[in-house]
Design a protein around this motif. Structure first.
Motif, short mmCIF file in Angstrom:
data_model
loop_
_atom_site.label_atom_id
_atom_site.label_comp_id
_atom_site.label_asym_id
_atom_site.label_seq_id
_atom_site.Cartn_x
_atom_site.Cartn_y
_atom_site.Cartn_z
N GLY A 83 -8.33 -12.91 -0.25
CA GLY A 83 -7.91 -11.65 -0.86
C GLY A 83 -8.83 -10.48 -0.59
N VAL A 84 -8.35 -9.33 -1.01
CA VAL A 84 -9.15 -8.11 -0.88
C VAL A 84 -10.35 -8.21 -1.83
N CYS A 85 -10.10 -8.77 -3.01
CA CYS A 85 -11.18 -8.90 -3.99
C CYS A 85 -12.29 -9.81 -3.47
N GLY A 86 -11.89 -10.93 -2.89
CA GLY A 86 -12.87 -11.86 -2.34
C GLY A 86 -13.68 -11.21 -1.23
N HIS A 106 -4.42 -10.98 2.06
CA HIS A 106 -4.12 -10.27 0.83
C HIS A 106 -3.38 -11.19 -0.14
N ILE A 107 -3.78 -11.14 -1.42
CA ILE A 107 -3.12 -11.98 -2.41
C ILE A 107 -2.13 -11.10 -3.18
N ALA A 108 -0.87 -11.46 -3.07
CA ALA A 108 0.17 -10.64 -3.71
C ALA A 108 0.39 -11.13 -5.14
N VAL A 133 -7.85 -1.84 -8.01
CA VAL A 133 -6.75 -0.93 -8.36
C VAL A 133 -5.64 -1.10 -7.33
N ASP A 134 -4.41 -1.28 -7.81
CA ASP A 134 -3.25 -1.46 -6.94
C ASP A 134 -2.24 -0.34 -7.15
N SER A 135 -1.57 0.03 -6.07
CA SER A 135 -0.50 1.02 -6.17
C SER A 135 0.79 0.45 -5.60
N1 SME Z 1 -4.43 -8.29 -4.39
C1 SME Z 1 -5.71 -8.82 -4.82
C2 SME Z 1 -5.55 -9.83 -5.90
C3 SME Z 1 -5.67 -9.27 -7.26
S1 SME Z 1 -4.29 -8.49 -7.78
O1 SME Z 1 -3.94 -7.40 -6.88
C4 SME Z 1 -4.41 -7.93 -9.32
C5 SME Z 1 -6.44 -9.41 -3.64
O2 SME Z 1 -5.88 -9.55 -2.54
O3 SME Z 1 -7.60 -9.78 -3.82
#
Ligand code: SME
Length: 162
Positions: A83-86, A106-108, A133-135
Motif C-alpha cells: 500500500g501507499v501507507c506501507g 495500492h490497497i483499495a 488522506v483519500d479523495s
Molecule cells: N489506500 C491505502 C490504505 C488505507 S485506506 O486508503 C484508508 C494504502 O494503499 O495504503
C-alpha cells in the motif's frame, strides 16, 4: 469547554489550512492523550475539507494498525510492504498518488478512492504513525496539501514525540 473548528467561507485550500493549523494546535494544548488528539485532528480535517477519508495508522509491532479516522470503514492492518501507507512508512517520506490505479500495490479500502496522500511522522529511523488522506477525485492533492499536511503532522510530533 466547547471546541469548534471554523474556516473562512470560500477560502482557498491554502487559506483553509492556514486558518486550521492554529486551531489544531489549540485543540491539543490541554490534552496529553495521543489518541484523543488524533481523533480530533481527523474530525477537524474532515470537517474543513470534506475529504473522502482522513485518518491515522499507528505502527504497532512492525505493522500499521488503524487509528482514529473519519470516513468509510477501512482496512485495520497494513504491512509495511503493502500500500501507499506501507511505502510512506518504509521510505519515511510523503507519498502523493494522483491516480491510485497507477500505484502498484495500492490497497483499495474504499472502491471510491481515486487519489491519496500519505504523510509519515518521522522520528529518526522510526515512523510511529502516518496520516492518510483519500479523495474520490483523481489528482486531488498538490504540493500545498503536502506542505500543510506535513505541518499538521509536525504539530503532533512536537506535542507527543518531542
Ligand atoms: N489506500 C491505502 C490504505 C488505507 S485506506 O486508503 C484508508 C494504502 O494503499 O495504503
Amino acid at each position: 469547554m466547547a471546541h469548534e473548528i471554523t474556516v473562512p467561507r470560500r477560502a482557498s485550500r491554502e487559506e483553509a489550512y492556514a486558518s486550521l493549523l492554529p486551531q489544531l494546535a489549540a485543540l491539543m494544548e490541554d490534552e496529553p492523550d495521543l489518541i484523543a488528539n488524533l481523533a480530533n485532528f481527523a474530525a477537524a480535517l474532515h470537517q474543513a475539507f470534506a475529504f473522502h477519508w482522513v485518518g491515522f495508522y499507528r505502527m504497532v509491532d512492525g505493522e500499521l494498525v488503524l487509528g482514529p479516522f473519519q470516513g468509510p470503514v477501512a482496512c485495520t492492518r497494513i504491512s509495511l510492504d503493502r500500500g501507499v501507507c506501507g511505502a510512506a512508512a518504509r521510505e519515511r517520506r510523503t507519498i502523493l498518488v494522483p491516480d491510485v490505479e497507477q500505484f502498484p500495490g495500492h490497497i483499495a479500502c474504499s472502491a471510491l478512492s481515486r487519489s491519496e496522500i500519505v504523510v509519515p511522522l518521522v522520528l529518526g529511523d522510526q515512523v510511529p504513525l502516518v496520516l492518510d488522506v483519500d479523495s474520490e477525485h483523481r489528482d486531488y492533492f498538490s504540493a500545498t496539501d503536502e506542505r500543510y499536511l506535513g505541518q499538521v503532522v509536525a504539530l503532533i510530533r512536537a506535542r507527543h514525540f518531542a
